[in-house]
Design a protein around this motif. Sequence first.
Motif, PDB file in Angstrom:
ATOM      1  N   SER A   1      -2.050  -1.504  -6.544  1.00 40.20           N
ATOM      2  CA  SER A   1      -3.127  -1.410  -7.526  1.00 40.20           C
ATOM      3  C   SER A   1      -2.809  -2.298  -8.720  1.00 40.20           C
ATOM      4  O   SER A   1      -1.650  -2.415  -9.127  1.00 40.20           O
ATOM      5  N   GLY A   2      -3.844  -2.933  -9.264  1.00 43.69           N
ATOM      6  CA  GLY A   2      -3.606  -3.854 -10.367  1.00 43.69           C
ATOM      7  C   GLY A   2      -2.863  -5.082  -9.880  1.00 43.69           C
ATOM      8  O   GLY A   2      -3.314  -5.785  -8.979  1.00 43.69           O
ATOM      9  N   ALA A   3      -1.694  -5.332 -10.473  1.00 43.28           N
ATOM     10  CA  ALA A   3      -0.871  -6.465 -10.067  1.00 43.28           C
ATOM     11  C   ALA A   3       0.023  -6.041  -8.907  1.00 43.28           C
ATOM     12  O   ALA A   3       1.024  -5.347  -9.089  1.00 43.28           O
ATOM     13  N   ALA A   4      -0.333  -6.460  -7.710  1.00 41.16           N
ATOM     14  CA  ALA A   4       0.387  -6.030  -6.506  1.00 41.16           C
ATOM     15  C   ALA A   4       1.798  -6.611  -6.467  1.00 41.16           C
ATOM     16  O   ALA A   4       2.059  -7.708  -6.974  1.00 41.16           O
ATOM     17  N   GLN A   5       2.705  -5.842  -5.863  1.00 38.05           N
ATOM     18  CA  GLN A   5       4.078  -6.301  -5.676  1.00 38.05           C
ATOM     19  C   GLN A   5       4.733  -5.463  -4.591  1.00 38.05           C
ATOM     20  O   GLN A   5       4.633  -4.235  -4.606  1.00 38.05           O
ATOM     21  N   ALA A   6       5.389  -6.132  -3.653  1.00 37.99           N
ATOM     22  CA  ALA A   6       6.035  -5.468  -2.515  1.00 37.99           C
ATOM     23  C   ALA A   6       7.541  -5.692  -2.560  1.00 37.99           C
ATOM     24  O   ALA A   6       8.024  -6.627  -3.213  1.00 37.99           O
ATOM     25  N   PRO A   7       8.322  -4.844  -1.877  1.00 33.27           N
ATOM     26  CA  PRO A   7       9.780  -5.008  -1.852  1.00 33.27           C
ATOM     27  C   PRO A   7      10.194  -6.305  -1.170  1.00 33.27           C
ATOM     28  O   PRO A   7       9.544  -6.749  -0.217  1.00 33.27           O
ATOM     29  N   PRO A   8      11.288  -6.908  -1.619  1.00 35.82           N
ATOM     30  CA  PRO A   8      11.750  -8.161  -1.001  1.00 35.82           C
ATOM     31  C   PRO A   8      12.241  -7.972   0.428  1.00 35.82           C
ATOM     32  O   PRO A   8      12.367  -8.946   1.168  1.00 35.82           O
ATOM     33  N   GLN A   9      12.498  -6.722   0.846  1.00 40.91           N
ATOM     34  CA  GLN A   9      12.935  -6.480   2.217  1.00 40.91           C
ATOM     35  C   GLN A   9      11.886  -6.870   3.250  1.00 40.91           C
ATOM     36  O   GLN A   9      12.179  -6.982   4.442  1.00 40.91           O
ATOM     37  N   VAL A  10      10.641  -7.073   2.802  1.00 39.74           N
ATOM     38  CA  VAL A  10       9.606  -7.580   3.705  1.00 39.74           C
ATOM     39  C   VAL A  10      10.058  -8.895   4.338  1.00 39.74           C
ATOM     40  O   VAL A  10       9.841  -9.139   5.530  1.00 39.74           O
ATOM     41  N   ALA A  11      10.710  -9.742   3.547  1.00 42.93           N
ATOM     42  CA  ALA A  11      11.174 -11.031   4.053  1.00 42.93           C
ATOM     43  C   ALA A  11      12.171 -10.850   5.185  1.00 42.93           C
ATOM     44  O   ALA A  11      12.141 -11.582   6.187  1.00 42.93           O
ATOM     45  N   THR A  12      13.069  -9.885   5.043  1.00 46.61           N
ATOM     46  CA  THR A  12      14.050  -9.606   6.095  1.00 46.61           C
ATOM     47  C   THR A  12      13.358  -9.239   7.391  1.00 46.61           C
ATOM     48  O   THR A  12      13.732  -9.703   8.474  1.00 46.61           O
ATOM     49  N   ALA A  13      12.333  -8.389   7.308  1.00 49.15           N
ATOM     50  CA  ALA A  13      11.631  -7.943   8.511  1.00 49.15           C
ATOM     51  C   ALA A  13      10.873  -9.080   9.177  1.00 49.15           C
ATOM     52  O   ALA A  13      10.855  -9.189  10.415  1.00 49.15           O
TER      53      ALA A  13
ATOM     54  N   TYR B   1       0.847  -1.192   0.000  1.00 49.24           N
ATOM     55  CA  TYR B   1       0.000   0.000   0.000  1.00 49.24           C
ATOM     56  C   TYR B   1       0.888   1.249   0.000  1.00 49.24           C
ATOM     57  O   TYR B   1       1.991   1.233   0.578  1.00 49.24           O
ATOM     58  N   PRO B   2       0.450   2.349  -0.626  1.00 50.66           N
ATOM     59  CA  PRO B   2       1.306   3.537  -0.723  1.00 50.66           C
ATOM     60  C   PRO B   2       1.843   4.019   0.618  1.00 50.66           C
ATOM     61  O   PRO B   2       3.037   4.325   0.746  1.00 50.66           O
ATOM     62  N   GLU B   3       0.984   4.095   1.645  1.00 54.10           N
ATOM     63  CA  GLU B   3       1.454   4.590   2.943  1.00 54.10           C
ATOM     64  C   GLU B   3       2.389   3.598   3.632  1.00 54.10           C
ATOM     65  O   GLU B   3       3.252   3.996   4.410  1.00 54.10           O
ATOM     66  N   VAL B   4       2.248   2.303   3.301  1.00 53.72           N
ATOM     67  CA  VAL B   4       3.172   1.309   3.836  1.00 53.72           C
ATOM     68  C   VAL B   4       4.543   1.471   3.186  1.00 53.72           C
ATOM     69  O   VAL B   4       5.584   1.455   3.863  1.00 53.72           O
ATOM     70  N   LEU B   5       4.555   1.639   1.866  1.00 50.10           N
ATOM     71  CA  LEU B   5       5.819   1.857   1.160  1.00 50.10           C
ATOM     72  C   LEU B   5       6.497   3.142   1.635  1.00 50.10           C
ATOM     73  O   LEU B   5       7.721   3.181   1.835  1.00 50.10           O
ATOM     74  N   ASP B   6       5.703   4.196   1.823  1.00 51.56           N
ATOM     75  CA  ASP B   6       6.275   5.468   2.280  1.00 51.56           C
ATOM     76  C   ASP B   6       6.918   5.315   3.652  1.00 51.56           C
ATOM     77  O   ASP B   6       8.023   5.819   3.903  1.00 51.56           O
TER      78      ASP B   6
ATOM     79  N   MET C   1      -7.315   1.112   5.497  1.00 56.59           N
ATOM     80  CA  MET C   1      -8.324   0.309   4.829  1.00 56.59           C
ATOM     81  C   MET C   1      -9.644   1.068   4.725  1.00 56.59           C
ATOM     82  O   MET C   1      -9.835   2.114   5.344  1.00 56.59           O
ATOM     83  N   LYS C   2     -10.579   0.527   3.919  1.00 53.19           N
ATOM     84  CA  LYS C   2     -11.872   1.161   3.713  1.00 53.19           C
ATOM     85  C   LYS C   2     -12.642   1.278   5.026  1.00 53.19           C
ATOM     86  O   LYS C   2     -13.398   2.226   5.233  1.00 53.19           O
ATOM     87  N   LYS C   3     -12.488   0.293   5.882  1.00 59.26           N
ATOM     88  CA  LYS C   3     -13.115   0.308   7.196  1.00 59.26           C
ATOM     89  C   LYS C   3     -12.022   0.183   8.253  1.00 59.26           C
ATOM     90  O   LYS C   3     -11.045  -0.535   8.069  1.00 59.26           O
ATOM     91  N   TRP C   4     -12.193   0.875   9.363  1.00 52.55           N
ATOM     92  CA  TRP C   4     -11.170   0.899  10.411  1.00 52.55           C
ATOM     93  C   TRP C   4     -10.844  -0.503  10.900  1.00 52.55           C
ATOM     94  O   TRP C   4      -9.711  -0.816  11.262  1.00 52.55           O
ATOM     95  N   GLN C   5     -11.865  -1.418  10.869  1.00 46.19           N
ATOM     96  CA  GLN C   5     -11.613  -2.781  11.329  1.00 46.19           C
ATOM     97  C   GLN C   5     -10.559  -3.486  10.481  1.00 46.19           C
ATOM     98  O   GLN C   5      -9.972  -4.468  10.919  1.00 46.19           O
ATOM     99  N   GLY C   6     -10.319  -2.990   9.262  1.00 40.46           N
ATOM    100  CA  GLY C   6      -9.294  -3.583   8.420  1.00 40.46           C
ATOM    101  C   GLY C   6      -7.894  -3.360   8.935  1.00 40.46           C
ATOM    102  O   GLY C   6      -6.956  -4.002   8.466  1.00 40.46           O
ATOM    103  N   ASN C   7      -7.737  -2.457   9.891  1.00 36.27           N
ATOM    104  CA  ASN C   7      -6.436  -2.229  10.511  1.00 36.27           C
ATOM    105  C   ASN C   7      -6.309  -2.922  11.867  1.00 36.27           C
ATOM    106  O   ASN C   7      -5.343  -2.719  12.585  1.00 36.27           O
TER     107      ASN C   7
END
Length: 396
Positions: free
Chosen positions: A128-140, A67-72, A317-323
């Motif tokens: 958005s569309g085809a999602a993809q995250a940085p591989p550094q997620v695995a390190t964390a 998600y944009p705010e996660v990447l930021d 998320m669209k609804k607060w419960q999504g967090n």
Amino acid sequence: MNLYPRSAVTVLVAALAVGCGAPPAAPPPRPAPSAPAAAGGHGGAPPPSAAKAPFTLVASGEVLASYPEVLDTAQDDAPDFAHHAGAPTGYDYRPMLKGIKPVIAEADLALCHLGTPLGPLTGPFTSSGAAQAPPQVATALKDAGFDSCATASGHTLDRGDAGVRTTLEALDTVGMRHTGSARDAAEGSRPALLRARGGAEVAHLSYALGDRRAAARGGKPWAVNLVDEQRIVADARAARRAGADLVVVSVEWGTEYGSVPDATQLALARALTAAQTDGRPDLDLLLGTGTRAPQAYERVNGVWVVYGLGDQITGAMKKWQGNWGTVARFRFAPPERPGERWQVTDAEYVPQLITHGRPLRSINLNRTKLWVKERAAIGKTVLSRGAAASGLKAGR
């Protein structure tokens, strides 16, 4: 299975460390792991003559890291000295998990659910569309103490075969076991086999629900495991024959933002927990994700089911419960006689949330006096199907 030449793996290891700042601190000494658990963070093998001992297993919700705010936030938290073509490529997800890390690191085995493919270091990264995250997620995830990650989800094939390869290679590089997607048929036929401290052999299986995924995988059924009752039971029995003392199944299912399990979840949970071989349940624990919001815990046919863990990492998320989310914690004790089932002696849930805005942070709600209403709402949902009467308690 290594799809990169040795030099490429070396570069990837270094880049993952650079992208996340300093490499993770060395963990305290542990017993030497057995072969099945060599990639895990908690596993250790006792002497062959020792009896198998009780152990604690924890599991958390879906990791949606693009998600944009996660990447930021991940870029804000990273040292800004890794660049490619003039653009910063450093991402550090470890601070996001700091608040929940003690719960994960203190367990004997820890399971996660990766809901977004991991891409190459140069991206692109998007939700958005085809999602993809940085591989550094695995390190964390490895740094937090996770041992195995379920990878079957609605986004597994967003980037096709290449996305499956880069995801699993990133997990392999940091020493994380994985289950639910595969690069070939041979890999797809093997569960993640983990050994807990004390000697218990635990099989981790992962599946995702939905016809769209079946169409997307074409003629490669191993690319992502789809929910099929008979297939799950057959895989569980095969894992047991291969030596697993316990079988844990992660499944992505349910209705997004649904606070209660839907009819499909309830029916599948009843069917899977009722499956037995020689009077012993084929599954020992069923862990659900994909609902975004947390859902109830329930003991069904004597087996604990978590209908929805919620999310572990996500943006607004669209609804607060999504967090919101939970970490499930179960203490297993060995049987009194060979061939009998392991028993859950303690069952707990740890309520958590991901804050809105930058920086995003995971918060253990039972270690803060804030978010009183959110903590109460999560607890009400988790206990809504009578789990308290079965012994479930809130943990810290």
